[in-house]
Design a protein around this motif. Structure first.
Motif, PDB file in Angstrom:
ATOM      1  N   SER A  51     -24.032  28.696   8.980  1.00  0.00           N
ATOM      2  CA  SER A  51     -23.509  28.284  10.272  1.00  0.00           C
ATOM      3  C   SER A  51     -23.975  29.275  11.341  1.00  0.00           C
ATOM      4  O   SER A  51     -24.415  30.390  11.040  1.00  0.00           O
ATOM      5  N   GLU A  52     -23.877  28.861  12.597  1.00  0.00           N
ATOM      6  CA  GLU A  52     -24.371  29.709  13.675  1.00  0.00           C
ATOM      7  C   GLU A  52     -23.578  31.015  13.755  1.00  0.00           C
ATOM      8  O   GLU A  52     -24.151  32.079  14.010  1.00  0.00           O
ATOM      9  N   SER A  53     -22.281  30.927  13.536  1.00  0.00           N
ATOM     10  CA  SER A  53     -21.463  32.141  13.606  1.00  0.00           C
ATOM     11  C   SER A  53     -21.824  33.118  12.494  1.00  0.00           C
ATOM     12  O   SER A  53     -21.974  34.328  12.726  1.00  0.00           O
ATOM     13  N   ASP A  54     -22.007  32.607  11.273  1.00  0.00           N
ATOM     14  CA  ASP A  54     -22.377  33.480  10.157  1.00  0.00           C
ATOM     15  C   ASP A  54     -23.769  34.064  10.353  1.00  0.00           C
ATOM     16  O   ASP A  54     -24.013  35.243  10.059  1.00  0.00           O
ATOM     17  N   ALA A  55     -24.728  33.243  10.825  1.00  0.00           N
ATOM     18  CA  ALA A  55     -26.088  33.735  11.040  1.00  0.00           C
ATOM     19  C   ALA A  55     -26.106  34.843  12.089  1.00  0.00           C
ATOM     20  O   ALA A  55     -26.773  35.879  11.915  1.00  0.00           O
ATOM     21  N   GLY A  56     -25.371  34.655  13.187  1.00  0.00           N
ATOM     22  CA  GLY A  56     -25.320  35.692  14.205  1.00  0.00           C
ATOM     23  C   GLY A  56     -24.681  36.968  13.700  1.00  0.00           C
ATOM     24  O   GLY A  56     -25.143  38.077  14.020  1.00  0.00           O
ATOM     25  N   GLU A  57     -23.648  36.842  12.905  1.00  0.00           N
ATOM     26  CA  GLU A  57     -22.987  38.027  12.373  1.00  0.00           C
ATOM     27  C   GLU A  57     -23.896  38.785  11.413  1.00  0.00           C
ATOM     28  O   GLU A  57     -23.936  40.022  11.404  1.00  0.00           O
ATOM     29  N   ILE A  58     -24.654  38.058  10.585  1.00  0.00           N
ATOM     30  CA  ILE A  58     -25.566  38.708   9.635  1.00  0.00           C
ATOM     31  C   ILE A  58     -26.707  39.395  10.363  1.00  0.00           C
ATOM     32  O   ILE A  58     -27.097  40.527  10.019  1.00  0.00           O
ATOM     33  N   VAL A  59     -27.252  38.756  11.399  1.00  0.00           N
ATOM     34  CA  VAL A  59     -28.347  39.369  12.160  1.00  0.00           C
ATOM     35  C   VAL A  59     -27.866  40.645  12.842  1.00  0.00           C
ATOM     36  O   VAL A  59     -28.565  41.675  12.854  1.00  0.00           O
ATOM     37  N   PRO A  96     -21.330  36.145   4.189  1.00  0.00           N
ATOM     38  CA  PRO A  96     -20.872  35.221   5.229  1.00  0.00           C
ATOM     39  C   PRO A  96     -19.525  34.586   4.878  1.00  0.00           C
ATOM     40  O   PRO A  96     -19.149  34.533   3.718  1.00  0.00           O
ATOM     41  N   LYS A  97     -18.857  34.100   5.876  1.00  0.00           N
ATOM     42  CA  LYS A  97     -17.553  33.489   5.667  1.00  0.00           C
ATOM     43  C   LYS A  97     -17.638  31.994   5.408  1.00  0.00           C
ATOM     44  O   LYS A  97     -16.625  31.356   5.167  1.00  0.00           O
ATOM     45  N   GLY A  98     -18.840  31.463   5.469  1.00  0.00           N
ATOM     46  CA  GLY A  98     -18.999  30.047   5.172  1.00  0.00           C
ATOM     47  C   GLY A  98     -18.539  29.143   6.292  1.00  0.00           C
ATOM     48  O   GLY A  98     -18.317  27.952   6.096  1.00  0.00           O
ATOM     49  N   GLY A  99     -18.360  29.676   7.487  1.00  0.00           N
ATOM     50  CA  GLY A  99     -17.943  28.852   8.603  1.00  0.00           C
ATOM     51  C   GLY A  99     -16.483  28.445   8.547  1.00  0.00           C
ATOM     52  O   GLY A  99     -16.053  27.601   9.326  1.00  0.00           O
ATOM     53  N   THR A 100     -15.718  28.996   7.639  1.00  0.00           N
ATOM     54  CA  THR A 100     -14.309  28.660   7.508  1.00  0.00           C
ATOM     55  C   THR A 100     -13.459  29.910   7.680  1.00  0.00           C
ATOM     56  O   THR A 100     -13.932  31.033   7.533  1.00  0.00           O
ATOM     57  N   ILE A 101     -12.202  29.683   7.984  1.00  0.00           N
ATOM     58  CA  ILE A 101     -11.256  30.769   8.183  1.00  0.00           C
ATOM     59  C   ILE A 101     -10.297  30.792   7.013  1.00  0.00           C
ATOM     60  O   ILE A 101      -9.747  29.760   6.624  1.00  0.00           O
ATOM     61  N   GLY A 102     -10.112  31.970   6.436  1.00  0.00           N
ATOM     62  CA  GLY A 102      -9.194  32.119   5.319  1.00  0.00           C
ATOM     63  C   GLY A 102      -7.938  32.846   5.738  1.00  0.00           C
ATOM     64  O   GLY A 102      -7.529  32.841   6.918  1.00  0.00           O
ATOM     65  N   PHE A 103      -7.338  33.511   4.793  1.00  0.00           N
ATOM     66  CA  PHE A 103      -6.089  34.209   5.058  1.00  0.00           C
ATOM     67  C   PHE A 103      -6.274  35.464   5.906  1.00  0.00           C
ATOM     68  O   PHE A 103      -5.297  36.117   6.263  1.00  0.00           O
ATOM     69  N   GLU A 104      -7.554  35.780   6.254  1.00  0.00           N
ATOM     70  CA  GLU A 104      -7.745  36.908   7.156  1.00  0.00           C
ATOM     71  C   GLU A 104      -7.255  36.593   8.565  1.00  0.00           C
ATOM     72  O   GLU A 104      -7.199  37.484   9.424  1.00  0.00           O
ATOM     73  N   ILE A 105      -6.898  35.348   8.797  1.00  0.00           N
ATOM     74  CA  ILE A 105      -6.353  34.994  10.100  1.00  0.00           C
ATOM     75  C   ILE A 105      -5.030  35.693  10.369  1.00  0.00           C
ATOM     76  O   ILE A 105      -4.608  35.873  11.514  1.00  0.00           O
ATOM     77  N   PHE A 106      -4.356  36.113   9.301  1.00  0.00           N
ATOM     78  CA  PHE A 106      -3.074  36.797   9.441  1.00  0.00           C
ATOM     79  C   PHE A 106      -3.231  38.321   9.467  1.00  0.00           C
ATOM     80  O   PHE A 106      -2.226  39.040   9.419  1.00  0.00           O
ATOM     81  N   ASP A 107      -4.464  38.812   9.518  1.00  0.00           N
ATOM     82  CA  ASP A 107      -4.660  40.257   9.568  1.00  0.00           C
ATOM     83  C   ASP A 107      -4.164  40.844  10.886  1.00  0.00           C
ATOM     84  O   ASP A 107      -3.728  41.992  10.944  1.00  0.00           O
ATOM     85  N   THR A 108      -4.276  40.065  11.925  1.00  0.00           N
ATOM     86  CA  THR A 108      -3.783  40.506  13.241  1.00  0.00           C
ATOM     87  C   THR A 108      -2.465  39.802  13.526  1.00  0.00           C
ATOM     88  O   THR A 108      -2.400  38.566  13.542  1.00  0.00           O
ATOM     89  N   MET A 109      -1.426  40.547  13.736  1.00  0.00           N
ATOM     90  CA  MET A 109      -0.090  40.004  13.965  1.00  0.00           C
ATOM     91  C   MET A 109       0.174  39.892  15.468  1.00  0.00           C
ATOM     92  O   MET A 109      -0.149  40.795  16.252  1.00  0.00           O
ATOM     93  N   ASN A 110       0.742  38.764  15.834  1.00  0.00           N
ATOM     94  CA  ASN A 110       1.122  38.522  17.222  1.00  0.00           C
ATOM     95  C   ASN A 110       2.561  38.021  17.223  1.00  0.00           C
ATOM     96  O   ASN A 110       2.854  36.930  16.722  1.00  0.00           O
ATOM     97  N   PHE A 111       3.445  38.813  17.775  1.00  0.00           N
ATOM     98  CA  PHE A 111       4.855  38.460  17.728  1.00  0.00           C
ATOM     99  C   PHE A 111       5.211  37.332  18.689  1.00  0.00           C
ATOM    100  O   PHE A 111       6.323  36.808  18.640  1.00  0.00           O
TER     101      PHE A 111
END
Length: 535
Positions: A51-59, A96-111
């Motif tokens: 995916s474009e996001s993964d390719a940009g992150e790898i580059v 790469p993350k495969g263009g999907t979001i996993g449980f790392e979405i909860f790494d940042t907490m927002n009250f």
């Protein structure tokens, strides 16, 4: 030396100069190409179809690591020696993350996040984690998971059940087996609470439904089909194993087909035997009583005890007897629970093909014949014996309609399997070695066929004992003939002088052929000297 080289080059003809210059330019260009090819970097695919996001992150990651890379239309390439190291390093960082979001979405907490957003993020994370797990299958290029999770409520009696839909994109030429599809279904259903396997649907990128409902009353399940194949395979191996020692290895072919009953039947029976009566319990009661009953005029006075006037009342004697006998009988009863065997063989058919024997032709007059072997078929008695052996080995039963057919036919010789071309295994090694050997080989050829001939022609000298300029042999011969008397001129040259003269001519001719440029220079100088002397 420099003056001689310049004079030597000036003595070349225009055609020779053009040829030498062309050869030098082509040789130098070819050497430059070979050296450039040997020194270029071998690139290999690091990741493709990103995916474009993964390719940009790898580059960006490769730039920060100062790693040489090359980007194509659908892949990122790096040096061949660094592919596996970089993949492991990227994987350790979750790239790469495969263009999907996993449980790392909860790494940042927002009250300030609402409950609705938290539930939505959990659903997205669960879908992403399931998609990543499914993508680990080698046949699947990418996948997406959609979960339908109904809201729970305490005021609703019948809750809706969750469901899942999975879209998979397979690599070209690959397909998913029934076991893999069943594994994906069980994986997803086990990861979501309350999700049943029947509520999981899998669709490929062409819109084909991969999970088809299986009716156990209409078709066999995968396990049942596997059991049927294994059973038939075992019977075939039994037939081949019992006949090969008799007819020879590779001369028996067997094909077995079975009809199996996979239904499960349970029966409970109770049987009563009226003749088998047994006294279960007996009860016997006997009562006896004896007493005196008062008599007289009925009324109150006669019944009042110890009262005057009652002495004259009459009394009567009573006696009673009671007998009760009860016997309970139990009729014998048999209770049985019968469960029919699973996968019972209802019918078995087998077709066996047996090859005949081959007899070598007789040798005539002690000389071997080139004729092929003669086929000799099996006799009917042999085939009947084989059939009897097979029936005993596989448990043949006529009651269920089993059939066995044994046929004797010559086997056609199968072509020998070609060995795989092992040269393809050495292509990479040869190319890798050629990158280092080719420049050295090219330099050696350049020295042998270009530098060495030029150096030899520059350093070669005229034959020893000869002075330059070259004497005019023809004029010497003419003067020698003219200086002789008339009678002597008619005489031939002595044999010894003629032999020496001929040998000198041959030596000079050979030297002129080997060194045409120097010969031309010498002749030119000789002509100039002759002109100066005449002047």
């Amino acid at each position: 030396m420099q003056t001689n080289l310049i004079d030597y080059v000036k003595g070349w003809s225009k055609r020779t100069k053009i040829i030498v210059l062309t050869v030098l330019m082509v040789s130098i260009a070819f050497m430059v190409l070979v050296f450039a090819w040997s020194s270029q970097t071998d690139y290999a695919v690091l990741y493709s179809n990103l995916s474009e996001s993964d390719a940009g992150e790898i580059v960006a990651k490769l730039k920060s690591m100062n790693v040489l890379y090359k980007v194509t239309s659908n892949s990122i390439m790096v040096e061949k020696e660094q592919v596996y190291d970089l993949r492991m390093q990227m994987a350790s960082e979750g790239i790469p993350k495969g263009g999907t979001i996993g449980f790392e979405i909860f790494d940042t907490m927002n009250f300030q996040t609402t409950d609705f957003v938290q539930k939505l993020n959990y659903k997205r994370a669960l879908e992403g984690e399931l998609a990543r797990t499914i993508n680990t299958l080698s046949e699947i290029q990418s996948s997406r998971v959609h979960l339908a999770l109904p809201e729970r409520s305490l005021f609703v009696k019948d809750q809706e059940k969750p469901s899942a839909s999975i879209l998979v994109k397979l690599y070209k030429g690959n397909t998913l087996t029934e076991h893999q599809i069943l594994g994906i279904v069980n994986l997803v259903s086990s990861s979501v609470e309350g999700l049943e396997p029947g509520s999981v649907k899998i669709v490929d990128s062409y819109g084909n439904l991969l999970t088809r409902p299986m009716d156990e009353f209409v078709a066999l399940t995968t396990n049942q089909l596997d059991y049927k194949r294994k059973y038939e395979k075992a019977v075939e191996e039994t037939i081949i194993r019992i006949l090969e020692p008799v007819v020879g290895s590779g001369k028996v072919k067997a094909q077995v087909s079975t009809a199996l009953d996979f239904s499960r039947t349970e029966k409970t029976e109770e049987k009563y035997d009226p003749d088998g009566q047994v006294a279960r319990s007996e009860q016997s009661t006997t009562e006896k009583s004896k007493g005196v009953r008062p008599g007289g005029v009925p009324g109150v006075e006669s019944n009042v005890p110890q009262k005057a006037g009652n002495e004259s009342s009459t009394q009567s004697t009573t006696e009673s007897q009671k007998a009760t006998e009860t016997t309970n009988f139990e009729v014998s009863k048999v209770t049985s629970k019968i469960v029919d065997p699973y996968g019972e063989v209802k019918r078995l058919t087998a077709a066996i093909l047996v090859d005949g024997s081959y007899k070598q032709p007789d040798k005539a007059n002690g000389k071997s014949s080139n004729a092929s072997a003669v086929y000799v078929p099996r006799t009917d008695d042999e085939l009947k014996k084989y059939e009897g052996l097979i029936k005993q080995a596989i448990g043949f039963t006529t009651d269920r309609g089993d059939e066995i057919t044994v046929v004797n036919m010559p086997f056609q010789a199968l072509p020998e399997k070609e060995l795989p071309d092992m040269r393809t295994n050495y292509v990479d090694a040869v190319l890798k070695a050629l990158k280092y050997i080719a420049p050295l080989l090219l330099a050696l050829l350049f020295f042998l066929f270009i530098v060495r001939p030029v150096m030899r022609s520059m350093t070669s000298q005229p034959p020893a004992g000869r002075d330059v300029p070259i004497p005019d042999i023809a004029s010497l011969e003419r003067e020698m003939r003219e200086g002789l008397p008339g009678a002597e001129r008619a005489l031939p040259i002595p044999p010894e002088e003629e032999y020496n003269l001929q040998r000198e001519i041959e030596e000079w001719s050979l030297w002129v052929k080997e060194n045409p440029s120097q010969a031309a220079i010498l002749i030119k100088e000789w002509v100039e000297i002759e002109g100066e002397q005449e002047a």
